[in-house]
Design an enzyme around this catalytic site. Structure first.
Site: not given
Ligand code: DQA
Length: 149
Positions: A10-11, A18, A23, A74, A77, A98, A100, A107
């Site tokens: 998501p996102n 964003r 990011y 990735n 959230a 995994e 990020h 954070r």
């Molecule tokens: C993320 C870190 C997560 O906490 C966040 O909710 C994201 C992006 C990252 O790539 O740093 O959506 O996965």
């Protein structure tokens, strides 16, 4: 050539616009293109998918079995909330790295816990989009070790 799935949650479709200070300014399409190109250079055929929906991510993981040799995930959230995604990683018995973009440990407290890390081969975070490239290299080495053993 091994097939590798790069799966974003998501996102992450909003990458580039964003919170670029967190990011980065690269779009998801640019990151995916780099993954395909780097994968090709190390003998991995990379396919990329993104979804904002937990169920669709579960389906993508289930569908990876028998098709892909490994997954780079990735989960955004959902990393911090989804026991279902953790269970899926355990269930498919594929190496999952995994990733990020941000350093989740530096954070907010709620980002420090990853359910996925329990099931993943390993976690790469804090290196921005380069983390996906590092994950591809890690999968390549892991698959080579598996073949040697
Ligand atoms: C993320 C870190 C997560 O906490 C966040 O909710 C994201 C992006 C990252 O790539 O740093 O959506 O996965």
């Amino acid at each position: 050539m091994h097939n590798i799935l790069v799966l974003n949650g998501p996102n992450l479709n909003l990458l580039g616009t964003r919170q670029p200070e967190v990011y980065g300014r690269e779009t998801l399409a640019m990151v995916e293109q780099r993954c395909v190109e780097h994968g090709h250079s190390i003998g991995l055929s990379v396919r990329c998918e993104q979804s904002n929906h937990e169920g669709a991510l579960l389906d993508a993981l289930h569908g990876a079995r028998g098709v892909y040799a490994g997954v780079i995930l990735n989960a955004g959230a959902y990393t911090h909330t989804s026991i279902a995604l953790m269970d899926a990683i355990f269930s498919i018995e594929l190496p999952v790295v995994e990733v990020h973009l941000s350093n989740i440990h530096a954070r907010e407290d709620f980002r420090h816990r990853s359910y996925l890390s329990r099931a993943a081969l390993g976690q790469i975070c804090g290196f921005g989009a380069q983390g996906y490239i590092m994950a591809l290299d890690a999968l390549r080495a892991h698959l080579d070790e598996d073949n040697a053993g």
